[in-house]
Scaffold this motif. Sequence first.
Motif, mmCIF file in Angstrom:
data_model
loop_
_atom_site.group_PDB
_atom_site.id
_atom_site.type_symbol
_atom_site.label_atom_id
_atom_site.label_comp_id
_atom_site.label_asym_id
_atom_site.label_seq_id
_atom_site.Cartn_x
_atom_site.Cartn_y
_atom_site.Cartn_z
ATOM 1 N N LEU A 23 -7.051 -0.872 0.977
ATOM 2 C CA LEU A 23 -7.441 0.483 1.376
ATOM 3 C C LEU A 23 -8.956 0.633 1.505
ATOM 4 C CD1 LEU A 23 -4.900 2.556 -0.771
ATOM 5 C CD2 LEU A 23 -4.812 2.072 1.690
ATOM 6 N N THR B 222 0.808 -1.221 0.000
ATOM 7 C CA THR B 222 0.000 0.000 0.000
ATOM 8 C C THR B 222 0.839 1.268 0.000
ATOM 9 O OG1 THR B 222 -0.123 -0.113 2.412
ATOM 10 C CG2 THR B 222 -1.929 -1.124 1.161
ATOM 11 N N GLN B 223 2.095 1.167 0.475
ATOM 12 C CA GLN B 223 2.977 2.320 0.603
ATOM 13 C C GLN B 223 2.387 3.393 1.516
ATOM 14 O OE1 GLN B 223 6.040 2.035 -0.712
ATOM 15 N NE2 GLN B 223 5.304 0.021 -1.383
ATOM 16 N N GLY C 191 0.899 -2.708 5.525
ATOM 17 C CA GLY C 191 0.520 -3.293 4.242
ATOM 18 C C GLY C 191 1.439 -4.419 3.818
ATOM 19 N N ARG D 138 -0.955 -5.571 -8.368
ATOM 20 C CA ARG D 138 -0.519 -4.575 -7.376
ATOM 21 C C ARG D 138 -1.596 -3.522 -7.153
ATOM 22 N NH1 ARG D 138 4.439 -5.089 -10.466
ATOM 23 N NH2 ARG D 138 5.963 -6.338 -9.293
ATOM 24 N N GLU D 139 -2.232 -3.075 -8.247
ATOM 25 C CA GLU D 139 -3.305 -2.095 -8.116
ATOM 26 C C GLU D 139 -4.503 -2.706 -7.386
ATOM 27 O OE1 GLU D 139 -3.199 1.183 -8.808
ATOM 28 O OE2 GLU D 139 -1.078 0.738 -9.125
ATOM 29 N N LYS E 249 -3.906 -2.741 -3.653
ATOM 30 C CA LYS E 249 -4.096 -1.419 -3.055
ATOM 31 C C LYS E 249 -5.576 -1.135 -2.826
ATOM 32 C CE LYS E 249 0.060 0.857 -4.861
ATOM 33 N NZ LYS E 249 0.574 1.924 -5.752
#
Length: 257
Positions: A187, A71-72, A236, A179-180, A183
Motif C-alpha cells: 500500500l 491487501t483486501q 494484491g 501479513r501486516e 499490507k
Amino acid sequence: MICGVLTFRAPLASSSSFTSISKRPAKHSTRLEVHGSNSSPGIPLTAEKIVNDSSITGGAYDFDRASTSLTQKLLPSSKKVTIVRHGLSSWNEESRVQGSTNLSVLTETGVRQAERCRKALENMHFDQCFSSPISRAKNLEAVDAREKYPKEYTTWREDPANFSVNGIYPVQKLWGTAREAWKEILLSPGENFLVITHKSILRALICTALGLSPERFRSIDVNNGGISVFTFNRKGEAMLQSLNMTAHMYSEHIYIY
C-alpha cells in the motif's frame, strides 16, 4: 516502520541505465477453455480483467479464489517486490539461534555477500527500500538455545508452528507480522520495492504470499544474500517469479528484470 521488523528508508535514486517498460492496455476479458484428459467439450472460464492490470502469464493467476489477496483492497497499480536475505552473520556461521538484538553481526564473508548483492542489483530502480533495523541486515534476545533449552530447541527444529515461549507462539505470531508487513509494503507509493531482512521473517513473507500455513515454516529456505522476486496484480495477489537467486554469489552476474 513495518511491524517492528522492517523500517522505511528514503526512495532510492533511479539508475541511469534503468529502462522503463510500457504497459499494454488490458483486454476486457480473457476466455480460456480447459480440457480434461477424458472430456470432449471445453469448460469455458472467463476472468474479468482489471483496467491496466498485467496480463495472465502461464498459470492460475488473476482468477477469483486462485490466489489470496494480501491487501483486501484494490491497488492503484501492479507491484514488484524484491526480497534479499542479509549476508552471513557471526551466529549464522556458528549455527546459533538468533534473536532481535545486535549481538550477531555480519562476518567478513557477510560484508562481501552484501556488496555482491549491491552490485547485482545496481541496474535496478527501486521506488522504496525496506530493511530490518538490526545492523546485520543494513550493511530474535539471542541465546545458545540448543544448550540452555534442549527440549524447547527440539520443538523449534521439528515442530516450529507449535513452539512456544511463556504461552507465546513465535512462528504463528510471525505469520501475523508478515501479513501486516505485506499490507504496508504493497500500500506504499511506488511500483518497485526492495526488502532486506532476516531468514525467519523472510520465510514468513514468502509463505504468507503463497498461502502457506505456519506448519510450512521450514518448506522455504533462502541462502545468505539470496534474492527472491514477487509480482502482485492490482488485487494484491502474489505470483512468485524467482526464489533464492544466488548466481551473483559465484559470478559477476547483474540482474535486470
